[in-house]
Design a protein around this motif. Structure first.
Motif, PDB file in Angstrom:
ATOM      1  N   GLN A 226       0.895  -1.334  -0.318  1.00  0.00           N
ATOM      2  CA  GLN A 226      -0.202  -0.356  -0.453  1.00  0.00           C
ATOM      3  C   GLN A 226       1.121   1.084   0.660  1.00  0.00           C
ATOM      4  OE1 GLN A 226      -2.997  -0.068   2.736  1.00  0.00           O
ATOM      5  NE2 GLN A 226      -3.707   1.995   2.308  1.00  0.00           N
ATOM      6  N   VAL A 227       1.773   1.095   0.789  1.00  0.00           N
ATOM      7  CA  VAL A 227       2.686   2.361   0.795  1.00  0.00           C
ATOM      8  C   VAL A 227       3.644   2.071  -0.258  1.00  0.00           C
ATOM      9  CG1 VAL A 227       4.607   3.695   2.615  1.00  0.00           C
ATOM     10  CG2 VAL A 227       2.253   2.726   3.909  1.00  0.00           C
ATOM     11  N   GLN A 228       3.731   3.214  -1.391  1.00  0.00           N
ATOM     12  CA  GLN A 228       4.718   3.015  -1.811  1.00  0.00           C
ATOM     13  C   GLN A 228       5.395   4.240  -2.337  1.00  0.00           C
ATOM     14  OE1 GLN A 228       2.774   2.535  -5.855  1.00  0.00           O
ATOM     15  NE2 GLN A 228       2.133   0.703  -5.531  1.00  0.00           N
ATOM     16  N   LEU A 229       6.554   4.573  -2.346  1.00  0.00           N
ATOM     17  CA  LEU A 229       7.604   5.647  -2.779  1.00  0.00           C
ATOM     18  C   LEU A 229       8.747   5.160  -3.971  1.00  0.00           C
ATOM     19  CD1 LEU A 229       8.864   5.502   1.005  1.00  0.00           C
ATOM     20  CD2 LEU A 229       7.499   6.888   0.046  1.00  0.00           C
ATOM     21  N   VAL A 230       8.100   5.892  -5.153  1.00  0.00           N
ATOM     22  CA  VAL A 230       9.437   5.774  -5.895  1.00  0.00           C
ATOM     23  C   VAL A 230      10.564   6.978  -6.168  1.00  0.00           C
ATOM     24  CG1 VAL A 230       9.025   5.925  -8.823  1.00  0.00           C
ATOM     25  CG2 VAL A 230       7.184   4.516  -7.305  1.00  0.00           C
ATOM     26  N   GLU A 231      11.770   6.836  -6.250  1.00  0.00           N
ATOM     27  CA  GLU A 231      12.638   7.879  -6.186  1.00  0.00           C
ATOM     28  C   GLU A 231      12.783   8.000  -7.813  1.00  0.00           C
ATOM     29  OE1 GLU A 231      13.230   5.755  -2.248  1.00  0.00           O
ATOM     30  OE2 GLU A 231      12.742   4.559  -4.663  1.00  0.00           O
ATOM     31  N   SER A 232      13.365   9.080  -8.706  1.00  0.00           N
ATOM     32  CA  SER A 232      13.819   9.833  -9.382  1.00  0.00           C
ATOM     33  C   SER A 232      14.577  10.527  -9.536  1.00  0.00           C
ATOM     34  CB  SER A 232      12.208   9.277 -10.590  1.00  0.00           C
ATOM     35  OG  SER A 232      11.878  10.707 -10.007  1.00  0.00           O
ATOM     36  N   GLY A 233      15.515  10.720 -10.838  1.00  0.00           N
ATOM     37  CA  GLY A 233      16.674  12.043 -10.631  1.00  0.00           C
ATOM     38  C   GLY A 233      17.537  11.709 -11.203  1.00  0.00           C
ATOM     39  N   GLY A 234      17.861  10.216 -10.554  1.00  0.00           N
ATOM     40  CA  GLY A 234      19.540  10.379 -10.153  1.00  0.00           C
ATOM     41  C   GLY A 234      20.078  10.335 -11.379  1.00  0.00           C
ATOM     42  N   GLY A 235      21.337  10.369 -12.070  1.00  0.00           N
ATOM     43  CA  GLY A 235      22.752   9.586 -12.778  1.00  0.00           C
ATOM     44  C   GLY A 235      23.634  10.251 -12.437  1.00  0.00           C
ATOM     45  N   LEU A 236      24.647  10.420 -13.679  1.00  0.00           N
ATOM     46  CA  LEU A 236      25.625  10.441 -13.661  1.00  0.00           C
ATOM     47  C   LEU A 236      26.121  12.006 -13.350  1.00  0.00           C
ATOM     48  CD1 LEU A 236      28.766   9.859 -14.264  1.00  0.00           C
ATOM     49  CD2 LEU A 236      28.363   9.620 -16.562  1.00  0.00           C
TER      50      LEU A 236
ATOM     51  N   GLY B 218      29.142  18.912  -9.804  1.00  0.00           N
ATOM     52  CA  GLY B 218      28.115  19.333  -9.798  1.00  0.00           C
ATOM     53  C   GLY B 218      26.356  19.273  -9.634  1.00  0.00           C
ATOM     54  N   SER B 219      25.533  19.594 -10.077  1.00  0.00           N
ATOM     55  CA  SER B 219      23.777  19.920  -8.701  1.00  0.00           C
ATOM     56  C   SER B 219      23.433  18.399  -9.854  1.00  0.00           C
ATOM     57  CB  SER B 219      23.145  21.021  -9.271  1.00  0.00           C
ATOM     58  OG  SER B 219      24.787  22.098  -8.381  1.00  0.00           O
ATOM     59  N   LEU B 220      22.338  18.291  -8.146  1.00  0.00           N
ATOM     60  CA  LEU B 220      20.826  17.235  -9.003  1.00  0.00           C
ATOM     61  C   LEU B 220      19.917  17.750  -8.617  1.00  0.00           C
ATOM     62  CD1 LEU B 220      21.285  14.826 -11.168  1.00  0.00           C
ATOM     63  CD2 LEU B 220      21.795  13.525  -9.884  1.00  0.00           C
ATOM     64  N   ARG B 221      19.454  17.099  -8.645  1.00  0.00           N
ATOM     65  CA  ARG B 221      17.582  16.685  -8.214  1.00  0.00           C
ATOM     66  C   ARG B 221      16.872  15.754  -7.935  1.00  0.00           C
ATOM     67  NH1 ARG B 221      12.290  20.966  -8.011  1.00  0.00           N
ATOM     68  NH2 ARG B 221      11.874  20.050 -10.194  1.00  0.00           N
ATOM     69  N   LEU B 222      16.911  15.275  -6.761  1.00  0.00           N
ATOM     70  CA  LEU B 222      15.704  14.002  -6.750  1.00  0.00           C
ATOM     71  C   LEU B 222      14.118  14.030  -6.104  1.00  0.00           C
ATOM     72  CD1 LEU B 222      18.891  11.683  -4.840  1.00  0.00           C
ATOM     73  CD2 LEU B 222      18.642  12.574  -7.184  1.00  0.00           C
ATOM     74  N   SER B 223      14.130  13.008  -6.698  1.00  0.00           N
ATOM     75  CA  SER B 223      12.863  13.158  -6.870  1.00  0.00           C
ATOM     76  C   SER B 223      12.243  12.634  -6.469  1.00  0.00           C
ATOM     77  CB  SER B 223      11.721  13.933  -7.413  1.00  0.00           C
ATOM     78  OG  SER B 223      11.704  14.672  -8.155  1.00  0.00           O
ATOM     79  N   CYS B 224      10.603  12.365  -5.077  1.00  0.00           N
ATOM     80  CA  CYS B 224      10.141  10.980  -4.407  1.00  0.00           C
ATOM     81  C   CYS B 224       8.875  10.982  -4.312  1.00  0.00           C
ATOM     82  CB  CYS B 224      10.818  10.556  -3.284  1.00  0.00           C
ATOM     83  SG  CYS B 224       9.645   8.966  -1.787  1.00  0.00           S
ATOM     84  N   ALA B 225       8.103  10.071  -5.198  1.00  0.00           N
ATOM     85  CA  ALA B 225       6.704  10.590  -4.867  1.00  0.00           C
ATOM     86  C   ALA B 225       5.998   9.335  -4.481  1.00  0.00           C
ATOM     87  CB  ALA B 225       5.599  10.267  -6.810  1.00  0.00           C
ATOM     88  N   ALA B 226       5.026  10.216  -3.287  1.00  0.00           N
ATOM     89  CA  ALA B 226       4.543   9.285  -2.692  1.00  0.00           C
ATOM     90  C   ALA B 226       3.216   8.931  -2.354  1.00  0.00           C
ATOM     91  CB  ALA B 226       4.965   9.678  -0.878  1.00  0.00           C
TER      92      ALA B 226
ATOM     93  N   GLY C 223      11.481   1.999  -1.405  1.00  0.00           N
ATOM     94  CA  GLY C 223      11.410   2.273  -2.684  1.00  0.00           C
ATOM     95  C   GLY C 223      12.197   1.562  -3.102  1.00  0.00           C
ATOM     96  N   GLN C 224      12.703   1.661  -4.820  1.00  0.00           N
ATOM     97  CA  GLN C 224      13.781   1.522  -5.011  1.00  0.00           C
ATOM     98  C   GLN C 224      14.886   1.886  -5.279  1.00  0.00           C
ATOM     99  OE1 GLN C 224      11.311   2.799  -7.176  1.00  0.00           O
ATOM    100  NE2 GLN C 224      12.317   4.335  -8.535  1.00  0.00           N
ATOM    101  N   GLY C 225      15.282   3.546  -4.857  1.00  0.00           N
ATOM    102  CA  GLY C 225      15.764   3.549  -5.110  1.00  0.00           C
ATOM    103  C   GLY C 225      16.439   4.535  -6.483  1.00  0.00           C
ATOM    104  N   THR C 226      17.065   5.494  -5.796  1.00  0.00           N
ATOM    105  CA  THR C 226      17.402   6.386  -7.425  1.00  0.00           C
ATOM    106  C   THR C 226      19.325   6.110  -6.950  1.00  0.00           C
ATOM    107  OG1 THR C 226      17.636   7.817  -9.842  1.00  0.00           O
ATOM    108  CG2 THR C 226      17.450   8.255  -6.923  1.00  0.00           C
ATOM    109  N   GLN C 227      20.177   5.702  -8.573  1.00  0.00           N
ATOM    110  CA  GLN C 227      21.624   5.997  -8.118  1.00  0.00           C
ATOM    111  C   GLN C 227      21.546   6.867  -8.304  1.00  0.00           C
ATOM    112  OE1 GLN C 227      24.120   3.183  -8.146  1.00  0.00           O
ATOM    113  NE2 GLN C 227      24.913   5.126  -8.044  1.00  0.00           N
TER     114      GLN C 227
END
Length: 114
Positions: free
Chosen positions: A1-11, A16-24, A105-109
């Motif tokens: 029922q609880v779902q956490l979906v991470e995104s925005g990772g990369g190289l 540098g800068s990066l912004r990660l998101s987590c949809a809950a 969640g699955q995480g983001t690298q």
């Protein structure tokens, strides 16, 4: 029922800068404390940042304080992690978490390398 979906990772290159998101989903997001964790290869998972609901209080680990910013958009049920001045030692899989539930969640690298 609880779902956490991470995104925005990369190289990204050092500095540098990066912004990660987590949809809950699966819980009342607007009243929930939310957190970001990370786990590097061969190391234990560590707590990076915490944000409360409407009061705006935030807590950061010493290794990221001054470089990372945790924020949230309750209308979108999303928590963000803005990462600036990235270092190779920031390389890890990043996870968001509601501390009152066991689910991950699955995480983001995130890989910081030149």
């Amino acid at each position: 029922q609880v779902q956490l979906v991470e995104s925005g990772g990369g190289l990204v290159q050092p500095g540098g800068s990066l912004r990660l998101s987590c949809a809950a989903s699966g819980f009342t997001f607007s009243t929930s404390i939310m957190q970001w964790y990370r786990q590097a290869l061969g190391k234990e998972r560590e707590l990076v940042a915490t944000i409360n609901n409407a009061a705006g209080s935030t807590i950061y680990s010493g290794s990221v304080k001054g470089r990372f910013i945790i924020s949230r958009d309750n209308a979108k049920n999303t928590v963000y992690l803005q990462m600036n001045s990235l270092k190779p030692e920031d390389t890890a899989v990043y996870y968001c978490k509601n501390p009152f539930f066991a689910e991950w969640g699955q995480g983001t690298q995130v890989t910081v390398s030149s």
